[in-house]
Design a protein around this motif. Sequence first.
Motif, mmCIF file in Angstrom:
data_model
loop_
_atom_site.group_PDB
_atom_site.id
_atom_site.type_symbol
_atom_site.label_atom_id
_atom_site.label_comp_id
_atom_site.label_asym_id
_atom_site.label_seq_id
_atom_site.Cartn_x
_atom_site.Cartn_y
_atom_site.Cartn_z
ATOM 1 N N GLY A 48 0.827 -1.209 0.000
ATOM 2 C CA GLY A 48 0.000 0.000 0.000
ATOM 3 C C GLY A 48 0.855 1.250 0.000
ATOM 4 N N ASP A 49 0.618 2.110 0.979
ATOM 5 C CA ASP A 49 1.354 3.366 1.096
ATOM 6 C C ASP A 49 2.456 3.296 2.143
ATOM 7 O OD1 ASP A 49 -0.153 4.704 -0.848
ATOM 8 O OD2 ASP A 49 -1.662 5.334 0.600
ATOM 9 N N LYS A 50 2.955 2.091 2.395
ATOM 10 C CA LYS A 50 3.975 1.922 3.430
ATOM 11 C C LYS A 50 5.061 0.958 2.981
ATOM 12 C CE LYS A 50 0.662 2.603 7.171
ATOM 13 N NZ LYS A 50 1.089 3.752 7.926
ATOM 14 N N ILE A 51 6.220 1.133 3.575
ATOM 15 C CA ILE A 51 7.286 0.147 3.485
ATOM 16 C C ILE A 51 7.635 -0.214 4.923
ATOM 17 C CG2 ILE A 51 9.649 -0.349 2.770
ATOM 18 C CD1 ILE A 51 9.283 1.558 0.439
ATOM 19 N N TYR A 52 7.605 -1.507 5.210
ATOM 20 C CA TYR A 52 7.956 -2.016 6.535
ATOM 21 C C TYR A 52 9.321 -2.681 6.413
ATOM 22 C CZ TYR A 52 2.971 -1.427 7.420
ATOM 23 O OH TYR A 52 1.700 -0.920 7.544
ATOM 24 N N CYS A 53 10.248 -2.302 7.285
ATOM 25 C CA CYS A 53 11.605 -2.819 7.216
ATOM 26 C C CYS A 53 11.996 -3.463 8.539
ATOM 27 C CB CYS A 53 12.593 -1.687 6.930
ATOM 28 S SG CYS A 53 12.212 -0.721 5.459
ATOM 29 N N VAL A 54 12.879 -4.435 8.446
ATOM 30 C CA VAL A 54 13.491 -5.025 9.625
ATOM 31 C C VAL A 54 14.993 -4.782 9.511
ATOM 32 C CG1 VAL A 54 13.890 -7.133 10.956
ATOM 33 C CG2 VAL A 54 11.691 -6.787 9.788
ATOM 34 N N HIS A 55 15.521 -4.086 10.496
ATOM 35 C CA HIS A 55 16.949 -3.776 10.536
ATOM 36 C C HIS A 55 17.511 -4.178 11.889
ATOM 37 C CE1 HIS A 55 16.938 -0.305 7.328
ATOM 38 N NE2 HIS A 55 16.141 -1.290 6.971
ATOM 39 N N GLU A 56 18.796 -4.481 11.921
ATOM 40 C CA GLU A 56 19.529 -4.672 13.165
ATOM 41 C C GLU A 56 20.433 -3.467 13.363
ATOM 42 O OE1 GLU A 56 20.197 -9.454 13.581
ATOM 43 O OE2 GLU A 56 21.582 -8.349 12.300
ATOM 44 N N ALA A 57 20.422 -2.932 14.569
ATOM 45 C CA ALA A 57 21.254 -1.768 14.879
ATOM 46 C C ALA A 57 21.502 -1.735 16.375
ATOM 47 C CB ALA A 57 20.566 -0.477 14.434
ATOM 48 N N ASP A 58 22.473 -0.935 16.776
ATOM 49 C CA ASP A 58 22.775 -0.842 18.202
ATOM 50 C C ASP A 58 21.727 -0.048 18.972
ATOM 51 O OD1 ASP A 58 23.485 1.614 17.097
ATOM 52 O OD2 ASP A 58 25.339 1.785 18.235
ATOM 53 N N SER A 59 20.959 0.798 18.263
ATOM 54 C CA SER A 59 19.940 1.599 18.946
ATOM 55 C C SER A 59 18.925 2.132 17.939
ATOM 56 C CB SER A 59 20.588 2.790 19.664
ATOM 57 O OG SER A 59 21.095 3.723 18.722
ATOM 58 N N ALA A 60 17.779 2.549 18.452
ATOM 59 C CA ALA A 60 16.764 3.177 17.599
ATOM 60 C C ALA A 60 17.308 4.471 17.000
ATOM 61 C CB ALA A 60 15.490 3.446 18.398
ATOM 62 N N GLU A 61 18.134 5.194 17.748
ATOM 63 C CA GLU A 61 18.708 6.442 17.224
ATOM 64 C C GLU A 61 19.550 6.169 15.974
ATOM 65 O OE1 GLU A 61 19.602 9.958 16.017
ATOM 66 O OE2 GLU A 61 18.078 9.610 17.545
ATOM 67 N N THR A 62 20.246 5.053 15.933
ATOM 68 C CA THR A 62 21.022 4.709 14.739
ATOM 69 C C THR A 62 20.097 4.435 13.564
ATOM 70 O OG1 THR A 62 22.823 3.837 16.100
ATOM 71 C CG2 THR A 62 22.767 3.142 13.799
ATOM 72 N N VAL A 63 18.952 3.820 13.817
ATOM 73 C CA VAL A 63 17.960 3.593 12.759
ATOM 74 C C VAL A 63 17.457 4.936 12.230
ATOM 75 C CG1 VAL A 63 15.696 2.603 12.208
ATOM 76 C CG2 VAL A 63 17.283 1.350 13.687
ATOM 77 N N TYR A 64 17.149 5.861 13.129
ATOM 78 C CA TYR A 64 16.701 7.196 12.696
ATOM 79 C C TYR A 64 17.806 7.921 11.926
ATOM 80 C CZ TYR A 64 12.375 6.929 15.411
ATOM 81 O OH TYR A 64 11.139 6.580 15.892
ATOM 82 N N ARG A 65 19.037 7.764 12.365
ATOM 83 C CA ARG A 65 20.171 8.388 11.648
ATOM 84 C C ARG A 65 20.253 7.839 10.226
ATOM 85 N NH1 ARG A 65 26.497 7.223 12.830
ATOM 86 N NH2 ARG A 65 27.246 8.179 10.905
ATOM 87 N N HIS A 66 20.144 6.522 10.084
ATOM 88 C CA HIS A 66 20.160 5.888 8.759
ATOM 89 C C HIS A 66 19.081 6.512 7.865
ATOM 90 C CE1 HIS A 66 18.566 2.733 6.015
ATOM 91 N NE2 HIS A 66 19.841 2.570 5.730
ATOM 92 N N ALA A 67 17.886 6.688 8.411
ATOM 93 C CA ALA A 67 16.779 7.269 7.636
ATOM 94 C C ALA A 67 17.078 8.718 7.256
ATOM 95 C CB ALA A 67 15.483 7.179 8.430
ATOM 96 N N ARG A 68 17.558 9.506 8.204
ATOM 97 C CA ARG A 68 17.872 10.919 7.916
ATOM 98 C C ARG A 68 18.908 11.028 6.810
ATOM 99 N NH1 ARG A 68 18.020 11.304 13.487
ATOM 100 N NH2 ARG A 68 20.301 11.288 13.479
ATOM 101 N N GLU A 69 19.993 10.264 6.953
ATOM 102 C CA GLU A 69 21.076 10.349 5.976
ATOM 103 C C GLU A 69 20.659 9.794 4.619
ATOM 104 O OE1 GLU A 69 24.793 8.867 7.547
ATOM 105 O OE2 GLU A 69 24.612 10.153 9.329
ATOM 106 N N GLY A 70 19.706 8.880 4.603
ATOM 107 C CA GLY A 70 19.223 8.321 3.347
ATOM 108 C C GLY A 70 18.125 9.135 2.701
#
Length: 91
Positions: A48-70
């Motif tokens: 639909g209007d979403k993408i659901y991802c599964v990632h491994e990272a040391d913290s949620a902040e690192t996941v948010y950083r990945h999104a910001r930089e991407g």
Amino acid sequence: MPKYLIERNIPGAAKLTPEQLREISATSNKVVAGLDRPYNWITSYVAGDKIYCVHEADSAETVYRHAREGGFPADLVTEIASEIGPQTARA
């Protein structure tokens, strides 16, 4: 390393072309390569209007950083507490 479920709201996500999905993947891979910490993109589902991802990272902040930089959204990032499936009943 903790696993996170990421919900990305992207209007028309299910209509993205294979080329657009390749570009998103390449951008994600480039960002992962530039992070100064372990990070693993496991899989993503386009629905639909979403993408659901599964990632491994040391913290949620690192996941948010990945999104910001991407340059892509991370509207909801939740640490995965457990995984279950049909095989769980046999455990």
